[in-house]
Enzyme design. Structure first.
Site, PDB file in Angstrom:
ATOM      1  N   SER A   1       0.828  -1.203   0.000  1.00  0.00           N
ATOM      2  CA  SER A   1       0.000   0.000   0.000  1.00  0.00           C
ATOM      3  C   SER A   1       0.863   1.253   0.000  1.00  0.00           C
ATOM      4  CB  SER A   1      -0.868  -0.025   1.264  1.00  0.00           C
ATOM      5  OG  SER A   1      -1.423   1.238   1.522  1.00  0.00           O
TER       6      SER A   1
ATOM      7  N   TYR B   1      -1.892  -1.581  11.072  1.00  0.00           N
ATOM      8  CA  TYR B   1      -2.189  -2.059   9.714  1.00  0.00           C
ATOM      9  C   TYR B   1      -1.068  -1.660   8.754  1.00  0.00           C
ATOM     10  CZ  TYR B   1      -3.861  -1.500   4.947  1.00  0.00           C
ATOM     11  OH  TYR B   1      -3.939  -1.513   3.581  1.00  0.00           O
TER      12      TYR B   1
ATOM     13  N   LYS C   1       2.061  -3.865   6.552  1.00  0.00           N
ATOM     14  CA  LYS C   1       2.430  -3.776   5.131  1.00  0.00           C
ATOM     15  C   LYS C   1       3.949  -3.638   5.000  1.00  0.00           C
ATOM     16  CE  LYS C   1      -1.609  -4.148   3.235  1.00  0.00           C
ATOM     17  NZ  LYS C   1      -1.953  -5.423   2.576  1.00  0.00           N
TER      18      LYS C   1
HETATM   19  N1  UFG Z   1     -12.714  10.758   3.499  1.00  0.00           N
HETATM   20  C1  UFG Z   1     -13.723  11.629   3.817  1.00  0.00           C
HETATM   21  N2  UFG Z   1     -14.896  11.122   4.284  1.00  0.00           N
HETATM   22  C2  UFG Z   1     -15.092   9.777   4.458  1.00  0.00           C
HETATM   23  C3  UFG Z   1     -14.046   8.895   4.128  1.00  0.00           C
HETATM   24  C4  UFG Z   1     -12.862   9.426   3.663  1.00  0.00           C
HETATM   25  O1  UFG Z   1     -13.592  12.851   3.679  1.00  0.00           O
HETATM   26  O2  UFG Z   1     -16.176   9.380   4.911  1.00  0.00           O
HETATM   27  C5  UFG Z   1     -11.466  11.328   2.961  1.00  0.00           C
HETATM   28  C6  UFG Z   1     -10.273  10.996   3.837  1.00  0.00           C
HETATM   29  O3  UFG Z   1     -10.152  11.934   4.863  1.00  0.00           O
HETATM   30  C7  UFG Z   1      -9.150  11.037   2.808  1.00  0.00           C
HETATM   31  C8  UFG Z   1      -9.809  10.578   1.511  1.00  0.00           C
HETATM   32  O4  UFG Z   1     -11.206  10.742   1.720  1.00  0.00           O
HETATM   33  O5  UFG Z   1      -8.723  12.351   2.644  1.00  0.00           O
HETATM   34  C9  UFG Z   1      -9.546   9.130   1.178  1.00  0.00           C
HETATM   35  O6  UFG Z   1      -9.859   8.342   2.302  1.00  0.00           O
HETATM   36  P1  UFG Z   1      -9.965   6.773   2.259  1.00  0.00           P
HETATM   37  O7  UFG Z   1     -10.282   6.289   3.639  1.00  0.00           O
HETATM   38  O8  UFG Z   1     -10.861   6.345   1.163  1.00  0.00           O
HETATM   39  O9  UFG Z   1      -8.501   6.357   1.834  1.00  0.00           O
HETATM   40  P2  UFG Z   1      -7.104   6.659   2.547  1.00  0.00           P
HETATM   41  O10 UFG Z   1      -6.327   7.523   1.627  1.00  0.00           O
HETATM   42  O11 UFG Z   1      -7.242   7.052   3.958  1.00  0.00           O
HETATM   43  O12 UFG Z   1      -6.627   5.165   2.591  1.00  0.00           O
HETATM   44  C10 UFG Z   1      -5.521   4.679   2.005  1.00  0.00           C
HETATM   45  C11 UFG Z   1      -5.795   3.240   1.543  1.00  0.00           C
HETATM   46  C12 UFG Z   1      -6.026   2.363   2.734  1.00  0.00           C
HETATM   47  C13 UFG Z   1      -4.901   2.549   3.727  1.00  0.00           C
HETATM   48  C14 UFG Z   1      -4.781   3.986   4.141  1.00  0.00           C
HETATM   49  C15 UFG Z   1      -3.720   4.176   5.165  1.00  0.00           C
HETATM   50  O13 UFG Z   1      -6.938   3.178   0.705  1.00  0.00           O
HETATM   51  O14 UFG Z   1      -6.055   1.006   2.329  1.00  0.00           O
HETATM   52  O15 UFG Z   1      -4.528   4.759   2.992  1.00  0.00           O
HETATM   53  O16 UFG Z   1      -3.667   5.458   5.618  1.00  0.00           O
HETATM   54  F1  UFG Z   1      -5.133   1.836   4.813  1.00  0.00           F
END
Ligand code: UFG
Length: 344
Positions: free
Chosen positions: A127, A152, A156
């Site tokens: 990831s 988590y 990785k």
């Molecule tokens: N977000 C929102 N509202 C939500 C969900 C997410 O605004 O309800 C925002 C988050 O703050 C972030 C963006 O959307 O800015 C993306 O969020 P995600 O949770 O979809 O994805 P992430 O970038 O946090 O996650 C990625 C990978 C995960 C991993 C994670 C680790 O998809 O598998 O990074 O930080 F675990």
């Protein structure tokens, strides 16, 4: 004779899309999953899309070394793609032992069985989280890894290291780690897609569930980031594009094209998209209005991260092809299909 690929965690979101692409590329596939985080919906969808009723499916837990060995005894395995792992960041903070035990021992067992069965090609699903908050954007594979902010994320990093050290020590073992950016969307058939249990943690399932009326309102976490519109930037990669990258990587391993016994590739588009942009694009392509509000920042989120996918483009011959519009329309088609099924 076709080469056979074992897909651990193959009934889940990414695993099911990868299984489809492998079969369509002419590989034999064995799907193994403990079903701890999914039901058979996606596996049934895989059979429909590929027209293959006979895909071998083994219900098993990869933390059970005897079971993994039996699987390798029963099938000649040319490559393993390892997905079987827990993936909820928040839960991993609350239950680190559960995460370390499951994610590390399942991967160690795969490597042990691969090693004792004459070697194997192992593809690990890593990831972009390993890059943490990057100092320079976009990130290349040479960008430094940062200390993980969750158990988590740490699993990785540790699994990447285990793979690196194992290929060094055991002849016949080769490894590729694919570092995924943000996989989103669904298969264009709407027969497979993401099936989060409970309240989704990730952005796109939350968007589609809000649009369908399962959730009242999407919270956009933070609009005071130092970005153009104040929301975070991510590299959203279409799930079918991502799945295809696995086929290219498996082919590189099986065709003896690897330049080193352990290789790492970023799997992303190279295009940063803000959370707000993603939401408004979703509204536009699907002709609807989403109920959303700005909320405080979510702990642990990085401001911006996107990939430099040049290495994967050049060495794997893979490139992300689908537009974010196509991806968001597929995600919505999948959510609607789930709703139809619930009413059937
Ligand atoms: N977000 C929102 N509202 C939500 C969900 C997410 O605004 O309800 C925002 C988050 O703050 C972030 C963006 O959307 O800015 C993306 O969020 P995600 O949770 O979809 O994805 P992430 O970038 O946090 O996650 C990625 C990978 C995960 C991993 C994670 C680790 O998809 O598998 O990074 O930080 F675990």
């Amino acid at each position: 004779m076709s080469k056979r690929v074992l897909v651990s965690g193959g009934a889940g979101f990414i695993g099911s899309h990868v299984t489809v692409e492998l079969i369509q590329a002419g590989y034999e596939v064995v799907v193994a999953d403990d079903m701890s985080n999914c039901d058979l919906t996606c596996f049934e969808g895989v059979k429909k899309i590929t027209g293959r009723e006979d895909i071998p499916f083994v219900k098993m837990n990869f933390c059970d070394l005897d079971a993994v060995n039996r699987l390798f005894d029963g099938y000649r395995i040319d490559a393993v793609i390892h997905f079987a792992a827990f993936k909820a960041v928040g839960e991993s903070v609350a239950e680190p032992i559960k995460y370390y035990t499951n994610n590390l021992s399942s991967f160690l067992n795969v490597l042990e069985a691969a090693r004792t069965h004459g070697g194997c090609n192992v593809l690990f699903s890593s990831s972009a989280t390993v890059y943490g908050e990057p100092e320079k954007l976009p990130v290349t594979e040479a960008s430094p890894r940062q200390s993980a902010t969750s158990p988590y994320g740490n699993t990785k990093q540790i699994c990447e290291d285990i793979l690196r050290d194992s290929v060094k020590a055991y002849p016949g073992l080769k490894g590729i780690a694919l570092r995924y950016f943000n996989p989103i969307g669904a298969h264009p058939s709407a027969l497979i897609g993401e099936l989060p249990r409970g309240v989704p943690n990730n952005l796109v399932p939350f968007i589609t569930q809000t649009a369908i009326g399962k959730r009242e309102c999407l919270s956009i976490f933070g609009n005071d980031y130092p970005t153009e519109d104040g929301t975070c930037l991510r590299d959203y990669i279409d799930i079918v594009d991502l799945a295809k990258a696995h086929v290219y990587a498996v082919r590189r391993m099986l065709d003896g094209k690897m330049e080193q016994d352990y290789e790492i590739f970023n799997i992303g588009t190279g295009r940063p998209v803000s959370v707000l942009e993603l939401v408004t694009t979703f509204e536009k392509v699907n002709h609807l209005k989403l109920n959303y509000k700005f909320a405080p920042r979510r702990a642990g989120d990085v401001t911006a991260i996107w990939a430099d996918p040049t290495l994967a483009n050049q060495k794997l011959g893979w490139k992300a092809e689908r537009t974010v519009e196509e991806t968001l329309s597929a995600a919505w088609a999948w959510e609607k299909r789930l709703a139809e099924r619930a009413h059937e």
